[in-house]
Write an enzyme that holds these catalytic residues in place. Structure first.
Site, mmCIF file in Angstrom:
data_model
loop_
_atom_site.group_PDB
_atom_site.id
_atom_site.type_symbol
_atom_site.label_atom_id
_atom_site.label_comp_id
_atom_site.label_asym_id
_atom_site.label_seq_id
_atom_site.Cartn_x
_atom_site.Cartn_y
_atom_site.Cartn_z
ATOM 1 N N GLU A 195 0.843 -1.191 0.000
ATOM 2 C CA GLU A 195 0.000 0.000 0.000
ATOM 3 C C GLU A 195 0.876 1.238 0.000
ATOM 4 O OE1 GLU A 195 -4.158 1.449 1.846
ATOM 5 O OE2 GLU A 195 -2.797 0.530 3.284
ATOM 6 N N GLY A 197 1.193 4.986 0.792
ATOM 7 C CA GLY A 197 0.531 5.929 1.681
ATOM 8 C C GLY A 197 0.110 5.247 2.967
ATOM 9 N N GLY A 199 -0.385 7.251 6.137
ATOM 10 C CA GLY A 199 -1.180 8.141 6.973
ATOM 11 C C GLY A 199 -0.405 8.610 8.190
ATOM 12 N N GLY A 200 -0.975 9.571 8.900
ATOM 13 C CA GLY A 200 -0.311 10.103 10.088
ATOM 14 C C GLY A 200 0.702 11.181 9.804
ATOM 15 N N TYR A 201 0.924 11.493 8.529
ATOM 16 C CA TYR A 201 1.853 12.540 8.112
ATOM 17 C C TYR A 201 3.232 12.348 8.752
ATOM 18 C CZ TYR A 201 -2.382 14.460 6.164
ATOM 19 O OH TYR A 201 -3.545 14.604 5.454
ATOM 20 N N SER A 210 -4.833 1.308 8.121
ATOM 21 C CA SER A 210 -5.207 0.466 6.981
ATOM 22 C C SER A 210 -4.277 -0.732 6.849
ATOM 23 C CB SER A 210 -5.210 1.281 5.687
ATOM 24 O OG SER A 210 -3.951 1.858 5.450
ATOM 25 N N ASP A 227 5.699 5.217 2.663
ATOM 26 C CA ASP A 227 5.323 6.586 2.972
ATOM 27 C C ASP A 227 6.564 7.467 2.858
ATOM 28 O OD1 ASP A 227 2.642 7.791 4.423
ATOM 29 O OD2 ASP A 227 4.411 9.007 4.837
ATOM 30 N N ASP A 268 -2.738 4.589 -2.703
ATOM 31 C CA ASP A 268 -3.510 5.596 -1.972
ATOM 32 C C ASP A 268 -2.537 6.633 -1.419
ATOM 33 O OD1 ASP A 268 -5.747 6.839 -1.038
ATOM 34 O OD2 ASP A 268 -6.071 5.507 0.657
ATOM 35 N N HIS A 271 -1.718 10.846 -4.838
ATOM 36 C CA HIS A 271 -2.841 11.067 -5.749
ATOM 37 C C HIS A 271 -2.494 12.026 -6.881
ATOM 38 C CE1 HIS A 271 -5.121 8.911 -2.819
ATOM 39 N NE2 HIS A 271 -5.081 9.871 -1.925
#
Length: 390
Positions: A195, A197, A199-201, A210, A227, A268, A271
């Protein structure tokens, strides 16, 4: 997570397909304590939060022949069971199960049943059952919370998104039925999912909901997340994070070489239209035949800040524009290691839903692999031997 731990977890996963004999070989190689520790971690991950139990201590004893591994678990109402330093001899209830039973149930396939879990002691130190029946019920519910993690059955994606605090649970509530429809044939198999991306920057210990959701949904899956920020604090058994950019071609090549090929890729990430196309060019050729390449938030590619068309348009128009871009890229002789001169010929199916596209990779130009073909791991450039069903 260390390489040794990763190898141990993978060995336990693979042993489920080989039955009792293979499980015995793995236990003898790694030791009862090491294998049992992996199983306890998996049970704690899958178990449901306890309800109406107050606080209780559950002793979990995993056996392999005469060898025994005992763990004390604290169960608190509203929370999932967790390890505790309490002595198992003082536990309110003690459960026992064989390691082989657990491996087969947790990792072989979704059976919906529970392994043979026995109660070997209830209320130690008391000569007879306590007249406090409510206390007995609370202890029984605490034991049930532990046992709930000893099954291959798991809830649907919508429920898992909420449970694991996925920061994408809003969009997943809309797309979960599509994921479940397309991924159902893979759910009980040994897969590798990537995956883009997390999240959580920039916060290292936030995000990853996820990834945990996919780990729960695919009980035999190895889950990888990419990430731009360091997310290594989120690493755990069956979850590996890597820091890199999806528009970095060298990084993507190294990612596929060291951890691929993948059965599922979910974009994800940024984008941005350019990033989506770059990632697709490098990752789709390494996707296993019969696998899925998923692109989410397709409408975002039309936003001006994502290098797309500044005209707003609707999500379907944006999705079609992105799919057309992918089709054009596939038809222009792309070739990378593991790819083919005509990638369009390997596209077995395209499923376009609201704001999300599922691309199914077939076997050459003949369509996807049939479901009877086993999806055994053969990563790192090892070619599988596929034989017709007998």
């Amino acid at each position: 997570m260390t390489t040794t731990r990763t190898e141990l977890v993978e060995s336990v996963l693979h042993s489920a397909s080989g039955g009792w004999r293979r499980i015995t070989e793995v236990v003898e190689r790694w030791g009862t304590d090491a294998v049992a520790a992996v199983l306890v971690d998996e049970i704690l991950f899958r178990s449901e939060p306890a309800a109406d139990c107050g606080t209780a201590t559950v002793g979990l004893e995993l056996t392999h022949g005469p060898a025994r591994h005992t763990t004390a678990l604290s169960v608190t109402e509203g929370a999932r069971p967790a390890r505790t330093r309490a002595a198992t001899a003082d536990a309110d209830v003690r459960l026992e199960c064989s390691i082989a039973d657990l491996v087969l149930e947790l990792y072989r396939s979704e059976t919906g049943r529970r392994p043979d879990m026995r109660v070997t002691r209830f209320l130690p130190g008391e000569d007879h059952l306590s007249p406090d029946t409510e206390r007995l019920h609370r202890i029984a519910r605490a034991a049930d919370a532990v046992i709930s993690g000893c099954t291959s059955h798991s809830p649907g994606l919508g429920t898992l998104a909420l449970r694991h605090d996925s920061d994408r649970c809003g969009s997943l509530q809309l797309s979960a039925p599509y994921f479940e429809r397309h991924f159902c044939a893979l759910r009980g198999q040994e897969i590798r999912l990537l995956e883009l991306g997390i999240g959580g920057y920039e916060r290292p210990d936030e995000g990853g909901g996820s990834l945990r959701m996919w780990k729960h949904f695919f009980p035999r899956g190895q889950i990888y997340g990419v990430d731009v920020f360091d997310k290594s604090p989120l690493d755990e058994d069956r979850i590996t994070t890597l820091q890199g950019r999806q528009d970095d071609r060298a990084f993507l090549d190294r990612l596929c070489r060291e951890h691929g090929p993948f059965d599922v890729v979910i974009d994800d990430g940024s984008h941005a239209a350019g990033d989506v196309l770059t990632a697709f060019e490098h990752l789709y050729p390494r996707l296993r035949p019969g696998g899925w390449y998923v692109i989410g938030e397709l409408s975002a590619s039309s936003w001006a800040r994502h290098d797309g068309d500044a005209a707003p348009g609707d999500s379907i128009a944006a999705a079609l524009a992105m799919v057309n871009s992918l089709r054009d890229r596939m038809g222009h002789g792309l070739r990378t290691d593991g790819g083919s001169a005509d990638l369009a010929g390997s596209l077995a199916g395209l499923n376009l839903h609201h704001n999300i596209a599922f691309l199914e990779k077939g076997a050459g130009g003949a369509g996807a692999l049939p479901q009877w073909v086993p999806r055994r791991p053969f990563w790192n450039a090892v070619t599988p031997q596929v034989h017709p069903a007998r």
